[in-house]
Each structure stands twice: as C-alpha cells, then as structure tokens.
Design a protein around this motif. Structure first.
Motif, PDB file in Angstrom:
ATOM      1  N   UNK A   1       3.493  -3.740  -2.063  1.00  0.00           N
ATOM      2  CA  UNK A   1       3.709  -5.098  -1.233  1.00  0.00           C
ATOM      3  C   UNK A   1       4.435  -4.805  -0.179  1.00  0.00           C
ATOM      4  N   UNK A   2       5.460  -4.055  -0.228  1.00  0.00           N
ATOM      5  CA  UNK A   2       6.273  -3.882   1.071  1.00  0.00           C
ATOM      6  C   UNK A   2       5.628  -2.650   1.909  1.00  0.00           C
ATOM      7  N   UNK A   3       5.050  -1.619   1.233  1.00  0.00           N
ATOM      8  CA  UNK A   3       4.371  -0.686   2.026  1.00  0.00           C
ATOM      9  C   UNK A   3       3.044  -1.463   2.907  1.00  0.00           C
TER      10      UNK A   3
ATOM     11  N   UNK B   1      -3.833  -0.762   1.018  1.00  0.00           N
ATOM     12  CA  UNK B   1      -3.578  -0.195   2.452  1.00  0.00           C
ATOM     13  C   UNK B   1      -5.198  -0.272   2.963  1.00  0.00           C
ATOM     14  N   UNK B   2      -6.137   0.221   2.185  1.00  0.00           N
ATOM     15  CA  UNK B   2      -7.529   0.395   2.596  1.00  0.00           C
ATOM     16  C   UNK B   2      -7.962  -0.901   2.931  1.00  0.00           C
TER      17      UNK B   2
ATOM     18  N   UNK C   1      -5.649   0.725   6.776  1.00  0.00           N
ATOM     19  CA  UNK C   1      -4.584   1.697   7.034  1.00  0.00           C
ATOM     20  C   UNK C   1      -4.626   2.656   5.897  1.00  0.00           C
ATOM     21  N   UNK C   2      -4.243   3.854   6.192  1.00  0.00           N
ATOM     22  CA  UNK C   2      -3.951   4.907   5.256  1.00  0.00           C
ATOM     23  C   UNK C   2      -2.442   5.439   5.296  1.00  0.00           C
ATOM     24  N   UNK C   3      -2.103   5.910   3.939  1.00  0.00           N
ATOM     25  CA  UNK C   3      -0.810   6.554   3.857  1.00  0.00           C
ATOM     26  C   UNK C   3      -0.777   7.845   3.132  1.00  0.00           C
TER      27      UNK C   3
END
Ligand SMILES: C[S@@+](CC[C@H](N)C(=O)[O-])C[C@H]1O[C@@H](n2cnc3c(N)ncnc32)[C@H](O)[C@@H]1O
Length: 280
Positions: free
Chosen positions: A73-75, A104-105, A109-111
């Motif tokens: 959730x924070x990410x 994220x997808x 976004x990616x991490x």
C-alpha cells in the motif's frame, strides 16, 4: 486461521510464525487491514502521512526503498508520488511481493522486488536516497540491528521514515476478551509491539546510529460495532489463545463472542508514531 498463530509467547518476533502463518500468504494481513480500516473512526491514513512526510524530507529522490513492504500500500503511494524514481520493494515474503508487483503493474509502474531479510541487506540493496520501514520493525527481536542494516543501504545524508504503534495498542480488546472469559490470560501477555514501539523507537533509532529529524504521533480510534466485525479482527491477532475451534472459524468465534459478550461493541485505541531520521 491456523491454530499455531496463538501458541507463542512473543508471536510477532517468532521467525517461524513470521515466515509461516503470519505472512506466508497475503490472507491474514489483508483481513486484519480490512477489519481495522472498517473500524477506524479517527486517525489519519498511514500512507498519506508517510507520503506527506516523504515529500518534505526529499522531494526528488532518485531511488526509494519500501522495506517490509507487505502488500505494498505504501509502495504504491510512493510510486504515485515519485513517478520517475526507481523503487525497490523489500520483504521476506514472496507471496506478498507478488501482490506488490500486481498492484504496481495496475499503476503502470515497476519495482525491483527483493525477497530478503531486513537484517541482511548488504550487497543486495544500496544507494537508497529515501527508505520507508512501515509497521515491520516490531517483527525483529533486535530492531536496532535491522535499522543499522537499513541505514547502511542509504546514500550519505539519505533519510528513512519509520513507523510503529504504541505497546498498549488495542488493549481494550484484550480486556473485553478477558472479561468475557474467552481468553482470561491475555492482559498479562506481552505486547505484540514490545520490541519496537512508540516509547522505545527513538532510542532504538539512536542505537542504530541514525539522527532523528522529526517525530509525529497520531491517536487512532477504532469502533468494532458487532460480533462479526470484532471476530474478523480477533481471528487475525496472534496474541489471543482461543482454542483451534474458534481460531480457525470466524463464524464460530463471532457466535462465541455474541454468547459471552452480548453487547459486542468495543472501542479500541492505538498511537501511531512516525519518525523521520537521517544517516550521518
Ligand atoms: C505488518 S506488515 C507491514 C506491511 C507494510 N509495510 C505496511 O505498512 O502495510 C509487516 C511486513 O514485514 C515483513 N517482515 C517481517 N519480518 C521481516 C524481515 N526480517 N525481513 C523482511 N521483511 C520482514 C512481513 O513479511 C510483512 O510483510
């Protein structure tokens, strides 16, 4: 919920529980978060508070890390706030990291997803301008060692936002379960947050060699209005020793609560603490 949840004296720092029933799947964490969010009547949203503190701490980080990221959730909040920063999401649960990747997808976004123990990050995570360690350091029996290890991942002058809760969080629910004779011993058991909480967090941070820049304490209140809602929360809490027949079955737990505790409404409280610190 598995019976093994409720057998340890210090369940939040028991490595077997942390790697097993607490976080081997996303289920317990999602149920607990849902039950607490639904009950919350006062207290700011944690992700909003963290991203607001992050914005004033470092408006343009190149590389961020969310340590002990859980379901992310924070990410996701950090990814939204910093669209061009590289993001590193660290957790020792592969199942939770898979949830983070999906979330994220969905935001395009990616991490970099890192399955690692936050006590051992050397050679795995580095050059972080801004790290967050949210509601995870109370899973370490030696949070000063975990924090020192995270600090080594920071760039010189890099910052970390750490969050935790008061040791007496939700004690009103302990009292209710004891009074209803469902778990008479619970008020004598140690806090789930005993290793890292509102009152020792600053000294742990100092032991880790970090410099405190800012502290925010927020009071949160939760209203559990009926037995089903209270059972949803209680079933996710490894502090309670209720017997496998109740721990494994939310409906049976709700029925027992209704039976022993006719007005099942409980108001519970917690102080949430946010510390912003810097590597020397
Ligand atoms: C309560 S969740 C918090 C998740 C998230 N930071 C949040 O605020 O919602 C705690 C997380 O810490 C992770 N964790 C616990 N011990 C850890 C360790 N030694 N190394 C890395 N992650 C750990 C768990 O897998 C879990 O995802």
């Amino acid at each position: 919920m598995e019976a093994t949840l409720s057998t340890s004296r210090a369940p939040f720092t028991d490595p077997a529980l942390i790697r097993g029933p607490l976080y081997a799947t996303a289920h317990r964490l999602a149920q607990r978060t849902r039950a607490l969010h639904r009950a919350k009547t006062t207290g700011a949203d944690a992700t909003t508070t963290i991203t607001t503190l992050a914005a004033t701490t470092n408006p343009f980080p190149d590389r961020l890390a969310d340590i002990g990221c859980g379901r992310g959730t924070t990410t996701v909040g950090l990814a939204r706030q910093y669209p061009s920063a590289a993001i590193v999401a660290v957790d020792q649960s592969p199942a939770l990291l898979a949830v983070v990747a999906d979330r994220l997808r969905a935001q395009n976004r990616e991490a970099l997803l890192v399955t690692a123990d936050f006590h051992r990050l050397h050679g795995i995570v580095a050059d972080i301008d801004l790290a967050v360690a949210g509601f995870c350091l109370y899973h370490s029996a030696h949070p000063e060692q975990a924090l020192a290890e995270i600090a080594r991942c920071l760039t010189p002058g890099g910052s970390i936002i750490v969050t935790t809760k008061s040791a007496n969080s939700y004690h009103e629910i302990d009292t209710a379960l004891a009074t209803a004779d469902l778990d008479p011993g619970v008020p004598q058991r140690p806090s789930l947050y005993q290793s890292f909480h509102t009152d020792n967090a600053e000294s742990v941070l100092t032991m880790a060699g970090l410099v405190l820049d800012r502290r925010v304490d927020q009071q949160h209140t939760f209203r559990f209005a009926d037995a089903d809602h209270l059972a949803d929360y209680v079933a996710t809490c490894p502090k309670y020793q209720l017997g496998p027949e109740l721990t494994a079955d939310s409906k049976a737990l709700a029925a027992a609560l209704r039976d022993r505790f006719p007005d099942c409404a409980v108001t519970a409280t917690s102080t949430v603490t946010y510390l912003v610190a810097r590597r020397r």
